[in-house]
Design a protein around this motif. Structure first.
Motif, short mmCIF file in Angstrom:
data_model
loop_
_atom_site.label_atom_id
_atom_site.label_comp_id
_atom_site.label_asym_id
_atom_site.label_seq_id
_atom_site.Cartn_x
_atom_site.Cartn_y
_atom_site.Cartn_z
N TRP A 244 0.82 -1.21 0.00
CA TRP A 244 0.00 0.00 0.00
C TRP A 244 0.85 1.26 0.00
N GLU A 245 2.05 1.21 0.60
CA GLU A 245 2.96 2.35 0.46
C GLU A 245 3.40 2.51 -0.99
N GLY A 246 3.67 1.40 -1.66
CA GLY A 246 4.05 1.45 -3.08
C GLY A 246 2.90 1.93 -3.95
N THR A 247 1.66 1.51 -3.64
CA THR A 247 0.50 1.98 -4.39
C THR A 247 0.33 3.49 -4.22
N GLN A 248 0.56 3.96 -3.00
CA GLN A 248 0.45 5.40 -2.73
C GLN A 248 1.45 6.20 -3.57
N ILE A 249 2.69 5.71 -3.64
CA ILE A 249 3.73 6.41 -4.41
C ILE A 249 3.41 6.35 -5.90
N SER A 250 2.98 5.20 -6.39
CA SER A 250 2.66 5.07 -7.81
C SER A 250 1.50 5.99 -8.20
N LEU A 251 0.46 6.06 -7.36
CA LEU A 251 -0.66 6.94 -7.64
C LEU A 251 -0.24 8.41 -7.58
N PHE A 252 0.62 8.74 -6.63
CA PHE A 252 1.10 10.12 -6.52
C PHE A 252 1.86 10.54 -7.77
N ILE A 253 2.77 9.68 -8.22
CA ILE A 253 3.54 9.99 -9.43
C ILE A 253 2.61 10.13 -10.64
N ALA A 254 1.64 9.21 -10.76
CA ALA A 254 0.73 9.24 -11.91
C ALA A 254 -0.15 10.48 -11.91
N PHE A 255 -0.71 10.84 -10.76
CA PHE A 255 -1.60 12.00 -10.69
C PHE A 255 -0.84 13.30 -10.93
N VAL A 256 0.34 13.45 -10.32
CA VAL A 256 1.11 14.67 -10.50
C VAL A 256 1.55 14.81 -11.96
N GLY B 210 -1.64 5.18 -18.00
CA GLY B 210 -0.40 5.13 -18.77
C GLY B 210 0.79 5.55 -17.94
N ALA B 211 0.61 6.58 -17.10
CA ALA B 211 1.69 7.03 -16.22
C ALA B 211 1.99 5.99 -15.15
N ILE B 212 0.96 5.33 -14.61
CA ILE B 212 1.18 4.26 -13.62
C ILE B 212 2.00 3.13 -14.23
N PHE B 213 1.61 2.72 -15.43
CA PHE B 213 2.33 1.63 -16.08
C PHE B 213 3.76 2.03 -16.42
#
Length: 339
Positions: free
Chosen positions: A134-146, A268-271
């Motif tokens: 869940w920490e990794g999911t949080q970082i991935s979502l943060f990178i993708a949204f920003v 696309g950013a998440i992937f």
């Protein structure tokens, strides 16, 4: 031969009078564009379910690391390589802490004298995989949204200016876009990461360098389509300036296509972030993202498949949810899809 005519008595007839207000009354309530779009989106069951699934994953990304009392970066070598064990469910014969050792199934928790529960197991350093997921999911979502927000801002501004002003301005701006399109994105990313230290900021900047191009071309095409319409010409005739025409007339009409394109940009950013971390040029240990977790699981896939299983499920569900929501929004915001 003459047939007898049977006449109906006058009392059988009744005059029906309708007043003007009743005749012109609209029985169906009028809806705004967004209310109508929401009603059509609700009819798409896959999109509605995807919204709830996405909200659940985002919620778990924030509260998940605090649910089981284990830290994501705390190393306990004695607890290394433990399989998943969940209280209550263990009685069903699954997630019971049993793993393979020497070709035999043994209770690794009992063998190592571990009296704690690791819901998704542990990695080779004894770190809790549930918390790290869940920490990794949080970082991935943060990178993708920003990255998607940056792409949105730059793409809309660049495409809008290029399409609205046209002429030499449009020619120069589009030649720049064509040059950037000709450079492979992966090359740009690798060069950026070589210049900057690998990390969240480097990945966001690397994704954003060329990620806005698709948005800008879509916005430019929509601006070119609408700027010659009658309502824009009428507004200009009445003395409206460029700023008012753009904000009051053009932007509301292209907002739907911008939202739809953004919903497809985020997965696309998440992937892409997961891909960079998987090949080793993204986030570096001990930082966790979905890409780094999948990379760790890939190395031990044969003996500890659960390390790879859970982050793979999360990233797959995220990608599917965003794409289904994007499909639903495309149908809901497209006036041609009205029933």
């Amino acid at each position: 031969m003459q047939l007898d005519k049977q006449q109906l008595p006058p009392e059988k007839f009744e005059r029906v009078a309708i007043d003007n207000e009743s005749a012109e009354r609209i029985t169906k309530p009028s809806l705004s564009f967004w209310q109508d779009a929401w009603l059509r989106l609700r009819k798409n069951k896959a999109a509605v379910v995807s919204i709830f699934v996405l909200l659940l994953l985002i919620l778990m990304a924030f509260i998940g690391p605090h649910l089981n009392g284990h830290s994501g970066d705390h190393q306990e070598i004695r607890h290394a390589n433990l399989p998943p064990k969940i209280p209550g469910i263990e009685k069903l014969g699954i997630f019971d802490g049993v793993g393979n050792m020497g070709g035999q199934k043994v209770d690794l928790y009992e063998m190592k004298k571990v009296d704690e529960y690791y819901w998704f197991g542990t990695d080779g350093l004894g770190r809790d995989l549930f918390t790290r997921l869940w920490e990794g999911t949080q970082i991935s979502l943060f990178i993708a949204f920003v990255a998607s927000i940056i792409d949105l801002v730059i793409g809309v501004a660049y495409g809008g200016i290029s399409g609205y002003f046209g002429g030499r301005t449009d020619d120069i701006m589009q030649r720049i876009v064509e040059i950037l399109i000709g450079i492979p994105t992966l090359i740009v990313v690798i060069l950026m990461i070589l210049i900057m230290d690998p990390g969240i900021m480097a990945i966001i900047i690397a994704i954003s360098i060329t990620g806005w191009i698709g948005m800008s071309r879509i916005v430019r095409a929509q601006i070119l389509k609408y700027k010659s319409q009658e309502f824009v010409l009428a507004s200009r005739t009445l003395g409206a300036g460029d700023g008012r025409i753009i904000t009051k007339h053009l932007m509301p009409n292209i907002l739907g296509i911008v939202i739809i394109n953004t919903m497809f940009t985020i997965p696309g950013a998440i992937f892409f972030e997961a891909f960079l971390s998987f090949i080793g040029i993204g986030l570096q240990p001990p930082a966790a993202s979905l890409g780094t977790l999948i990379n760790d699981g890939y190395k031990v896939m044969e003996f500890q498949p659960y390390v790879l299983l859970f982050p793979s499920i999360v990233i797959s569900v995220l990608m599917i949810a965003f794409n289904l929501i994007g499909d639903g929004l495309r149908d809901a915001l497209d006036p041609k899809m009205k029933d």
